[in-house]
Design an enzyme around this catalytic site. Structure first.
Site, PDB file in Angstrom:
ATOM      1  CG  HIS A  18      -1.907  -0.861   1.409  1.00  0.00           C
ATOM      2  ND1 HIS A  18      -1.953  -2.020   2.522  1.00  0.00           N
ATOM      3  CD2 HIS A  18      -2.760  -1.598   0.560  1.00  0.00           C
ATOM      4  CE1 HIS A  18      -3.141  -2.553   2.412  1.00  0.00           C
ATOM      5  NE2 HIS A  18      -3.448  -2.571   1.209  1.00  0.00           N
ATOM      6  NE  ARG A  91      -3.412  -7.510  -4.249  1.00  0.00           N
ATOM      7  CZ  ARG A  91      -4.332  -8.356  -3.288  1.00  0.00           C
ATOM      8  NH1 ARG A  91      -3.737  -8.766  -2.322  1.00  0.00           N
ATOM      9  NH2 ARG A  91      -5.404  -8.475  -3.555  1.00  0.00           N
ATOM     10  CB  SER A 130      -4.528  -6.516   4.982  1.00  0.00           C
ATOM     11  OG  SER A 130      -4.065  -5.207   4.262  1.00  0.00           O
TER      12      SER A 130
HETATM   13  N1  COA Z   1       0.021  -4.307  -1.723  1.00  0.00           N
HETATM   14  C1  COA Z   1      -0.509  -5.229  -0.691  1.00  0.00           C
HETATM   15  N2  COA Z   1      -1.794  -5.497  -0.435  1.00  0.00           N
HETATM   16  C2  COA Z   1      -2.776  -5.108  -1.250  1.00  0.00           C
HETATM   17  C3  COA Z   1      -2.383  -3.968  -2.079  1.00  0.00           C
HETATM   18  C4  COA Z   1      -1.191  -3.805  -2.441  1.00  0.00           C
HETATM   19  N3  COA Z   1      -0.946  -3.073  -3.427  1.00  0.00           N
HETATM   20  N4  COA Z   1      -3.605  -3.873  -2.769  1.00  0.00           N
HETATM   21  C5  COA Z   1      -4.644  -4.333  -2.209  1.00  0.00           C
HETATM   22  N5  COA Z   1      -4.105  -5.187  -1.210  1.00  0.00           N
HETATM   23  C6  COA Z   1      -4.694  -5.889  -0.530  1.00  0.00           C
HETATM   24  C7  COA Z   1      -5.425  -5.489   0.887  1.00  0.00           C
HETATM   25  O1  COA Z   1      -4.660  -5.238   1.742  1.00  0.00           O
HETATM   26  C8  COA Z   1      -6.871  -6.316   1.095  1.00  0.00           C
HETATM   27  O2  COA Z   1      -6.439  -7.201   1.997  1.00  0.00           O
HETATM   28  P1  COA Z   1      -7.248  -8.302   2.723  1.00  0.00           P
HETATM   29  O3  COA Z   1      -8.463  -8.623   1.775  1.00  0.00           O
HETATM   30  O4  COA Z   1      -6.465  -9.353   3.266  1.00  0.00           O
HETATM   31  O5  COA Z   1      -7.713  -7.087   3.743  1.00  0.00           O
HETATM   32  C9  COA Z   1      -6.897  -7.056  -0.317  1.00  0.00           C
HETATM   33  O6  COA Z   1      -5.691  -6.850  -1.180  1.00  0.00           O
HETATM   34  C10 COA Z   1      -8.031  -6.478  -1.046  1.00  0.00           C
HETATM   35  O7  COA Z   1      -8.027  -4.948  -1.168  1.00  0.00           O
HETATM   36  P2  COA Z   1      -8.932  -3.998  -1.731  1.00  0.00           P
HETATM   37  O8  COA Z   1      -9.865  -4.393  -2.599  1.00  0.00           O
HETATM   38  O9  COA Z   1      -8.255  -2.489  -1.925  1.00  0.00           O
HETATM   39  O10 COA Z   1      -9.985  -4.105  -0.201  1.00  0.00           O
HETATM   40  P3  COA Z   1     -10.133  -3.328   0.624  1.00  0.00           P
HETATM   41  O11 COA Z   1     -11.283  -3.971   1.623  1.00  0.00           O
HETATM   42  O12 COA Z   1      -8.931  -2.709   1.321  1.00  0.00           O
HETATM   43  O13 COA Z   1     -10.960  -1.948   0.292  1.00  0.00           O
HETATM   44  C11 COA Z   1     -12.719  -0.779  -1.107  1.00  0.00           C
HETATM   45  C12 COA Z   1     -11.937  -2.219  -1.029  1.00  0.00           C
HETATM   46  C13 COA Z   1     -12.967  -0.048   0.167  1.00  0.00           C
HETATM   47  C14 COA Z   1     -12.120   0.212  -2.208  1.00  0.00           C
HETATM   48  C15 COA Z   1     -14.084  -1.229  -1.638  1.00  0.00           C
HETATM   49  O14 COA Z   1     -14.686  -2.360  -0.647  1.00  0.00           O
HETATM   50  C16 COA Z   1     -15.342  -0.288  -1.528  1.00  0.00           C
HETATM   51  O15 COA Z   1     -15.370   0.457  -2.319  1.00  0.00           O
HETATM   52  N6  COA Z   1     -16.365  -0.222  -0.528  1.00  0.00           N
HETATM   53  C17 COA Z   1     -17.324   0.712  -0.529  1.00  0.00           C
HETATM   54  C18 COA Z   1     -18.755   0.116  -0.929  1.00  0.00           C
HETATM   55  C19 COA Z   1     -18.690   0.201  -2.376  1.00  0.00           C
HETATM   56  O16 COA Z   1     -18.529   1.397  -2.748  1.00  0.00           O
HETATM   57  N7  COA Z   1     -19.046  -0.962  -2.879  1.00  0.00           N
HETATM   58  C20 COA Z   1     -19.640  -0.920  -4.212  1.00  0.00           C
HETATM   59  C21 COA Z   1     -18.325  -0.917  -5.154  1.00  0.00           C
HETATM   60  S1  COA Z   1     -18.677  -1.073  -7.043  1.00  0.00           S
END
Ligand code: COA
Length: 165
Positions: A18, A91, A130
């Protein structure tokens, strides 16, 4: 016009993957908001305050980064704040399918023509998530080099407090 971007996620915890995305995105925009989601569908290990505190500490040296939190739809938060772009890290090809669906759904909901900008994750961190960091840390393995020292300290303190219960 200022170019503003948001990088949203659970950040439970913030990883060096991140952080790499944050550093690179901060160079591309006038300001970057790292927004921690209060995600009702995930049971967080770190509290919202702990996650925000970690991000503030770890990004303190990057002038144009600020930290915020939100709940509900990402698109509502984006529209309310008028961000020019939403940053996402990719990723692996497996991330792409979900990400394109999410970007296309969100594009329908953005009112100001906000763009989704994808950055390729540094290959050193492309295998981590994460959840994986949490699992290894909780079971006593080393996550050195994958999270910041400050994050590591907060996780260790949390685990000590839980052991003491
Ligand atoms: N390096 C390391 N890990 C990474 C990474 C990177 N560059 N990019 C992503 N990850 C990991 C994250 O830590 C996360 O791990 P986890 O699932 O073990 O916690 C996983 O990859 C998924 O990441 P991400 O897709 O960013 O999920 P998130 O829960 O951190 O955030 C949101 C996702 C907040 C963007 C999304 O859920 C959202 O928009 N929610 C709001 C509700 C909404 O609008 N819904 C409609 C969407 S169309």
């Amino acid at each position: 016009m200022k170019r503003t971007a948001v990088y949203a996620g659970s950040f439970d915890p913030l990883t060096n993957g991140h952080l790499d995305i944050i550093r690179r995105a901060a160079k591309m925009f006038d300001s970057l908001t790292v927004a921690v989601i209060v995600n009702v569908s995930k049971q967080p290990f770190l509290s919202l305050d702990e996650r925000v505190d970690i991000i503030k500490n770890v990004t303190a040296d990057i002038e144009n980064v600020n930290v915020d939190c939100f709940s509900g739809l990402l698109a509502d938060y984006v529209n309310k704040n008028g961000f020019s772009a939403v940053i996402r890290g990719l990723r692996a090809t497996s991330d792409f399918e979900n990400e394109i669906q999410m970007a296309q759904m969100n594009a329908r909901l953005y009112t100001e023509g906000t763009e989704t900008v994808f950055l390729m994750t540094d290959p050193r961190y492309s295998f981590i998530s994460s959840s994986m960091i949490k699992e290894v840390a909780v079971l006593g393995g080393s996550v050195s080099g994958l999270i910041d020292d400050y994050t590591s300290k907060i996780i260790k303190q949390k685990l000590c407090r839980e052991d003491a219960k």
